[in-house]
Design an enzyme around this catalytic site. Sequence first.
Site, PDB file in Angstrom:
ATOM      1  N   GLY A  51      24.559  50.338  49.815  1.00 47.12           N
ATOM      2  CA  GLY A  51      24.197  50.019  51.482  1.00 47.12           C
ATOM      3  C   GLY A  51      25.217  50.514  52.361  1.00 47.12           C
ATOM      4  O   GLY A  51      25.274  49.766  53.409  1.00 47.12           O
TER       5      GLY A  51
ATOM      6  N   ASP B 169      17.337  54.765  46.202  1.00 47.75           N
ATOM      7  CA  ASP B 169      18.290  54.970  44.893  1.00 47.75           C
ATOM      8  C   ASP B 169      17.639  54.714  43.700  1.00 47.75           C
ATOM      9  O   ASP B 169      16.919  53.983  43.601  1.00 47.75           O
ATOM     10  CB  ASP B 169      19.327  54.181  45.234  1.00 47.75           C
ATOM     11  CG  ASP B 169      20.777  54.984  44.698  1.00 47.75           C
ATOM     12  OD1 ASP B 169      20.712  55.020  43.496  1.00 47.75           O
ATOM     13  OD2 ASP B 169      21.610  55.321  45.549  1.00 47.75           O
TER      14      ASP B 169
ATOM     15  N   GLU C  85      12.200  63.235  45.255  1.00 49.88           N
ATOM     16  CA  GLU C  85      11.502  64.276  45.082  1.00 49.88           C
ATOM     17  C   GLU C  85       9.941  63.981  44.609  1.00 49.88           C
ATOM     18  O   GLU C  85       9.148  64.734  44.537  1.00 49.88           O
ATOM     19  CB  GLU C  85      11.983  65.389  44.341  1.00 49.88           C
ATOM     20  CG  GLU C  85      12.291  65.159  42.738  1.00 49.88           C
ATOM     21  CD  GLU C  85      13.497  64.258  42.621  1.00 49.88           C
ATOM     22  OE1 GLU C  85      14.040  64.617  41.373  1.00 49.88           O
ATOM     23  OE2 GLU C  85      14.057  63.599  43.609  1.00 49.88           O
TER      24      GLU C  85
ATOM     25  N   CYS D 230      27.360  64.128  45.082  1.00 47.39           N
ATOM     26  CA  CYS D 230      28.531  64.865  45.210  1.00 47.39           C
ATOM     27  C   CYS D 230      28.706  65.564  44.071  1.00 47.39           C
ATOM     28  O   CYS D 230      29.718  66.701  44.261  1.00 47.39           O
ATOM     29  CB  CYS D 230      29.637  64.148  45.969  1.00 47.39           C
ATOM     30  SG  CYS D 230      30.324  63.025  44.514  1.00 47.39           S
TER      31      CYS D 230
END
Length: 456
Positions: free
Chosen positions: A18, A38, A62, A83
């Site tokens: 969050g 998520d 997706e 990342c």
Amino acid sequence: MAEEEHQFRVLEFYSGIGGMHYAFDRSGHKGEVLKAFDINTTANEVYAHNHGKKQLAQRNIEAVPMEFYDKQQADVWLMSPPCQPYTRTGNQEGSKDTRAKSFLYLMDILPKMDHPPNYILLENVKGFEESDSRDMLVEALATAGYEFQELLITPLQIGIPNSRMRYYCLARKVAAVGGFVQPVTGTLIGYIPSIDGNNEDEMKGGAQDKDFVDGRRQGDLSGLSTPVAAKKQRTGLSTSTVTKEGDSTKPDEDALLADPMLALKVDTLEQYIEFTDVSDARMERYMIPDKTLLKYGRLFDIVKSFTRRSCCFTKGYYHFVESTGSIFQMVQDKDTAITFDEAEALKSTAKSRPPTESTLAEQETTQALNLLRTLGLRYFTENEVARLMGFPIVEGKFSFPKTTTLKQRYRVLGNSINVKVVGELIKYLLTSKPGSDEKGEEQKVEEKTEEKQDEQ
């Protein structure tokens, strides 16, 4: 009604625990998170614990059709994609990494949507700006009619004693909401632009202050950049193409702290620490295991209460030793380097003893361990890490479910964002030029109401 009173409709992608939600709350703008996407079960449990389950969507981004996103008619997209495809410790495969799939999907559908967001904020690691995923981001934004500004910002610049340099991209749909308060530079900048243009430090060309504003322009980041850091940057990033500008400068965290005037604008760690007494009952939970202390203690980044920096906390904190975050030394008056030197000498002596002197060797190893224990080394608590990352722990607005293990807490924090930095960026992103001719969201709502009345 002023623009900042408009209720923004927000989609939160890669919502984690969050962080973006809290950052939006900090921005001063009013709005509602419609959905938070998520697939991490632990992160979603923490999110639900603090914000409820209503907006949570534990689905692959997706796998959701474009029509669903269009139907939401969200004003704002906030996102912090995985990342790992871009980190120096990862495989750096960029868009070829399967973990980049969902982000590429969003970039693919963005120009095709009937109701795209008017505002987009993306956060990722330093290194994203040199990836092909960044090129795809820029292409999608340009095709869909967005104006955008790219930045590299570290929490140290806003006074937080934590190194967490991150890439940010802020985008506004010009035809719908107009451009930014400050003109975009067409380059990767190392400061948060001023909203009102009246900041005293901006006019003086001084350091970034506690108001989160650094008015220095690209190429004038003296004190935050070094020639060495500048040479490491291979790109100056244009809004349409990547142009190589080897002399472009970006914020450098070591240079900031090396400048005494700039360093004093960064808080000490003291106000973020929960306990400093080695006899505290919590010490047992956070102390460094003897085996780790003896074998790897020298590899730790060790900080004290008066230190104005801590290393970036990653998802590997509490599990791995190097480059995962700092270790806190509670005994302030003990010299860390000398203590480790003395312990290393004892360990070296013990190691050189023949098998016949094993008892002496064990005694010397024990002495070395006891010596290191006198430093009072421990891990930062999960609440301390959360506070350094801007989560509202003290205000009682953020906490972990009791079922979340300590290792899980560190892991989800390491995957999150700095709430205060992103909050200031959202504030800038959603603020329009005073007196601009653009049609604000509230004006559009009023026009739609008038149209309905005319039809009736």
